[in-house]
Scaffold this motif. Structure first.
Motif, PDB file in Angstrom:
ATOM      1  N   HIS A 125       0.818  -1.210   0.000  1.00 60.05           N
ATOM      2  CA  HIS A 125       0.000   0.000   0.000  1.00 60.05           C
ATOM      3  C   HIS A 125       0.853   1.262   0.000  1.00 60.05           C
TER       4      HIS A 125
ATOM      5  N   THR B 153      -4.669  -7.909  -2.749  1.00 62.66           N
ATOM      6  CA  THR B 153      -4.936  -7.474  -4.127  1.00 62.66           C
ATOM      7  C   THR B 153      -3.672  -7.242  -4.948  1.00 62.66           C
TER       8      THR B 153
ATOM      9  N   TRP C  33      -3.906  -0.681  -2.959  1.00 64.43           N
ATOM     10  CA  TRP C  33      -5.094  -0.557  -2.106  1.00 64.43           C
ATOM     11  C   TRP C  33      -4.800  -1.022  -0.689  1.00 64.43           C
TER      12      TRP C  33
ATOM     13  N   ASP D 204      -7.492  -2.361   2.572  1.00 64.39           N
ATOM     14  CA  ASP D 204      -8.901  -2.643   2.878  1.00 64.39           C
ATOM     15  C   ASP D 204      -9.303  -2.031   4.214  1.00 64.39           C
TER      16      ASP D 204
ATOM     17  N   GLU E 227     -16.245   2.847  -4.838  1.00 66.40           N
ATOM     18  CA  GLU E 227     -14.821   2.617  -5.066  1.00 66.40           C
ATOM     19  C   GLU E 227     -14.327   1.416  -4.261  1.00 66.40           C
ATOM     20  N   TYR E 228     -14.840   1.256  -3.065  1.00 73.34           N
ATOM     21  CA  TYR E 228     -14.452   0.133  -2.218  1.00 73.34           C
ATOM     22  C   TYR E 228     -14.816  -1.192  -2.877  1.00 73.34           C
TER      23      TYR E 228
ATOM     24  N   ARG F 155     -15.241  -1.808  -6.016  1.00 76.14           N
ATOM     25  CA  ARG F 155     -14.400  -2.034  -7.183  1.00 76.14           C
ATOM     26  C   ARG F 155     -13.056  -2.633  -6.770  1.00 76.14           C
ATOM     27  N   SER F 156     -12.455  -2.084  -5.729  1.00 80.88           N
ATOM     28  CA  SER F 156     -11.164  -2.588  -5.263  1.00 80.88           C
ATOM     29  C   SER F 156     -11.299  -3.976  -4.655  1.00 80.88           C
TER      30      SER F 156
ATOM     31  N   GLU G  60     -10.868  -7.182  -6.656  1.00 75.53           N
ATOM     32  CA  GLU G  60      -9.540  -7.604  -7.089  1.00 75.53           C
ATOM     33  C   GLU G  60      -8.851  -8.515  -6.081  1.00 75.53           C
TER      34      GLU G  60
END
Length: 623
Positions: free
Chosen positions: A285, A317, A591, A593, A611-612, A614-615, A618
C-alpha cells in the motif's frame, strides 16, 4: 547456609540471575539483559527496587516516566541489537502493570524480545484485597497481570521463591529464541519478591544461550531451487527477518548472482542499500510504483523474513499474476506457510547462502533486469523531484522535511518512526543507506513509540545520531521520555512536525466517506463544527519545558540549517517545523482494505462504497 547455596530474596536472586545470562551467535557473545527500566510503586519498590539498589554494579537501572514508554525503549534497544540483547521493565501493581499491555503487544507482534516484571498481589493473600487489586468474584487467582497473557510469548506468576528456578530459565529461553521471541512476563507477587531462599550457586553461574542458524531442509531446498529456476519474473520481498539475522550481505550475494529484484516491507527496508540496481524500495500500500508494478506481474514471490501483513499484500490485491506462487524463507514455520507457499524454514542468512550456492549459474532474463532498472530510475527521479520541489524560502511540505533530513544524515544515522502519515511517506521515499538506518515500527504502528524507542536505540548505539520523527498527534500521545533523555544525557534528535491534526487518519477518513470527522485540531464552535483556526498549542515550548534544546524552522532553508545543528548537538535537541498542508508525495500505489459503510444517506460515503467494491473485487485468496 552450605557452600553450595546463597541466601537471597527472590528479587535479589532474579537480578543476579539475569545479570549472568548471555546470547552467542557466530562465536560472538552478547549480554542478554543489558539493563532494567523501572517505575516504582507498591508491588515492586521493596522487592525489585531494593534488589536493583543492592546489585547496581551488575544491573544498570534506567528511570522511566511512562510504563508503556519503557517497553518501547526496550524494544527499540533490542531491535537495534538484532534481538541478541534485550532489556527488562519493572512496574508496580495495578495501573503500572496494565500500562505494559500496549508495549507488550507491540513487542510480540513484531517478534522483538522484552522482559516484563510487574508486581502482583500477595501470593499468601495475607492482605486481601490490597490497594489496586482486581477482585474477581469466582477466580481468586486472577489479577490485572492476566491481561498480559495474550500479548506475551511466555507468562508465569511466581508464587513461591523456588518456582523462579524453572520459570526464569523458561523465560530466558523464549527471549533468546528467534523463532519464539516477543514479550515475556514474570508476574511477581510482592510478598514473594521479599522472601528469602537458599538458592543453588549454579543458578547464578554465567549461562550462554546459543542463537542457532538452522540450515534449510535438503528436500525443501531442492524444491525451492526448482521453483526459482522455472520462474520468469521472480521477486524477493525482504522483511525484518533479514535484519534480525544479519543477512544483508547474504541477500546481496544472491541478488548479485541471480539478478532477482528486491522490494522491502517497512521492517525490511535497508536490506539492500537504496542505490543497489536491484533495490526497488517499498512494497504494498505504501510501496513504490516500480515495486508494486513488479509485484503485480511476478510469477514467483520469494518472501524472506516477512509476516505478509495487509499493507504488504495490499489486502490480498497486489499479487495478480494468474499463476503466481510463493516461496517463503522464514525461521518461524507459522510465517513460512503463509499464502500456501513452498517453505524454507531456516535462518535467513543460512537459507540465502544455501540458495545462492544451489542456484549457481542461474540468472533472470536480461530484458527483465532492464525493465525493473528502468522503473527504478523513473521512481528515483520522482523521489528527487518530491524532495526538492519548490522554493527554499517557502514553508516546507512534509515531503520536503524528509528531503532536508535526507540531505543532512550520514550513513550511520538511525531514523525512527511508527505512526501517522510519516510511515507512508518514508516507505515510499526514504533512501536507506545502511541496514540499521531505517527503523519503522509498523507491526503494531503504535503512536508514541518514537521518542522512547530513540532512547533505547541511543543506549544500544552510543555516538550514533538517532532521529525520532513525530507528528503533533504522536507527540501528544507520549512526550514524557524527553525528561529521561535529559536525565541520562542521551543526545537524541527529535523532528517535530506540526500539521494540526491526525493527517494520516484524516486522509483515510476522506477516502472512506467519513469526511475527516474528528481528525483535526481546530477550534469547535457552538453548532459542534470546527473552524479553520488551529488551536493555540505550542509543542516546541512544551519540548523546551521538558528540558530539550529547541530549534524552530519556518522555511526549507532554515530547516536544513536546524537539522545540521541538531545532528552535531551533544544534548537532546528538537527541530520544530510547521508544514504546508498540501501533500506533495506520490499517491498510494496499491489498495488497503478499510471497510466502508454499505448504506448511507451521505454522498461521500456512497461514493466511497462504490470505489471500495471495485477494489474489493480484485482480492485473491492464494491457495
Amino acid at each position: 547456609m552450605s557452600a553450595a547455596t546463597r541466601r537471597l530474596t527472590t528479587a535479589q536472586a532474579l537480578v543476579r540471575f539475569l545479570a549472568a545470562q548471555y546470547t552467542e551467535r557466530d562465536g560472538v557473545r552478547h549480554r542478554l539483559i543489558t539493563g532494567t527500566w523501572g517505575i516504582f510503586g507498591h508491588g515492586n519498590v521493596a522487592g525489585l527496587g531494593q534488589a536493583l539498589v543492592e546489585y547496581g554494579d551488575v544491573m544498570p537501572y534506567h528511570q522511566g516516566r511512562s510504563e508503556q514508554a519503557m517497553v518501547h525503549a526496550a524494544v527499540g534497544h533490542a531491535r537495534q541489537l538484532n534481538r541478541l540483547s534485550a532489556q527488562a521493565v519493572t512496574t508496580s501493581i495495578g495501573p503500572g502493570a496494565t500500562n505494559l499491555v500496549t508495549g507488550a503487544a507491540l513487542a510480540t507482534v513484531s517478534r522483538l524480545p522484552v522482559l516484563l516484571l510487574p508486581g502482583d498481589y500477595f501470593a499468601s493473600h495475607a492482605a486481601d484485597p490490597l490497594l489496586q487489586q482486581l477482585e474477581h468474584p469466582v477466580e481468586a487467582d486472577v489479577s490485572v497481570n492476566d491481561a498480559l497473557r495474550p500479548v506475551s510469548r511466555y507468562f508465569d506468576r511466581v508464587t513461591r521463591p523456588e518456582a523462579l528456578l524453572a520459570s526464569a530459565l523458561k523465560a530466558v529461553r523464549v527471549l533468546a529464541d528467534p523463532a519464539e521471541t516477543g514479550a515475556v512476563t514474570l508476574a511477581l507477587p510482592q510478598d514473594v519478591q521479599a522472601q528469602a531462599y537458599d538458592w543453588p550457586e549454579e543458578f547464578f553461574a554465567d549461562r550462554v544461550w546459543r542463537v542457532r542458524r538452522p540450515a534449510p531442509d535438503p528436500v525443501e531446498l531442492t524444491e525451492a531451487v526448482r521453483a526459482v529456476r522455472s520462474a520468469e519474473r521472480p521477486l524477493i520481498v525482504a522483511g525484518g527477518g533479514v535484519h534480525h539475522s544479519e543477512a544483508e550481505q547474504a541477500l546481496r550475494a544472491l541478488v548479485d548472482a541471480t539478478g532477482i529484484p528486491v522490494a522491502s516491507t517497512q521492517a525490511g527496508k535497508g536490506a539492500l542499500r537504496h542505490d543497489h540496481p536491484a533495490d526497488l524500495g517499498g512494497i504494498g500500500h505504501t510501496g513504490t510504483a516500480v515495486g508494486d508494478a513488479l509485484a503485480r506481474t511476478a510469477d514467483l514471490v520469494i518472501g524472506v523474513g516477512t509476516r505478509y501483513t495487509d499493507f504488504t499484500t495490499a489486502s490480498g490485491t497486489l499479487f495478480q499474476h494468474p499463476d503466481v506462487r510463493f516461496l517463503n524463507l522464514n525461521i518461524t514455520a507459522f510465517d513460512a506457510h503463509k499464502l500456501a507457499a513452498r517453505t524454507l524454514v531456516c535462518d535467513a542468512r543460512s537459507g540465502l547462502a544455501a540458495l545462492t550456492g544451489a542456484l549457481s549459474g542461474h540468472r533472470v532474463d536480461a530484458a527483465y533486469e532492464t525493465e525493473y532498472r528502468t522503473g527504478k530510475a523513473r521512481w528515483d527521479e520522482a523521489v528527487e523531484g518530491a524532495f526538492h520541489a519548490g522554493d527554499d524560502s517557502a514553508v516546507p511540505t512534509q515531503t520536503q522535511v524528509l528531503g532536508a533530513l535526507d540531505a543532512v544524515v550520514g550513513d550511520e544515522d538511525v531514523v525512527i518512526n511508527a505512526a501517522g502519515s510519516l510511515p507512508g511517506d518514508l516507505h515510499k521515499l526514504w533512501r536507506a543507506r545502511s541496514p540499521r538506518q531505517y527503523h519503522l515500527e509498523y507491526g503494531y504502528s503504535c503512536m508514541g513509540y518514537e521518542i522512547p524507542a530513540a532512547l533505547g536505540v541511543q543506549q544500544a548505539a552510543p555516538g550514533t545520531p538517532v532521529w525520532a520523527l513525530v507528528g503533533d498527534g504522536t507527540y501528544l500521545m507520549n512526550p514524557t521520555e524527553i525528561v529521561t533523555a535529559v536525565q541520562e544525557n542521551l543526545p537524541v534528535k527529535l523532528v517535530l512536525v506540526q500539521n494540526h491534526g491526525y493527517a494520516s487518519i484524516g486522509g483515510l477518513s476522506e477516502t472512506v466517506g467519513a469526511e475527516r470527522f474528528g481528525t483535526d485540531y481546530r477550534h469547535r464552535v457552538a453548532d459542534g463544527s470546527f473552524t479553520g483556526t488551529p488551536l493555540p498549542v505550542d509543542l516546541a515550548a512544551n519540548a523546551a519545558s521538558l528540558g530539550m534544546d529547541v530549534l524552530r524552522a519556518k522555511t526549507v532553508r532554515e530547516l536544513r540549517e536546524a537539522l545540521t545543528t541538531a545532528r552535531a548537538a551533544t544534548r537532546p535537541t528538537c527541530v520544530y517545523v510547521e508544514t504546508a498542508p498540501a501533500p506533495t508525495d506520490p499517491p498510494a500505489q496499491a489498495w488497503w482494505d478499510v471497510p466502508v459503510a454499505e448504506v448511507s444517506a451521505r454522498k461521500a460515503a456512497t461514493r466511497a462504497r462504490t470505489e471500495y467494491e471495485r477494489s474489493l473485487a480484485e482480492r485473491r485468496h492464494h491457495l
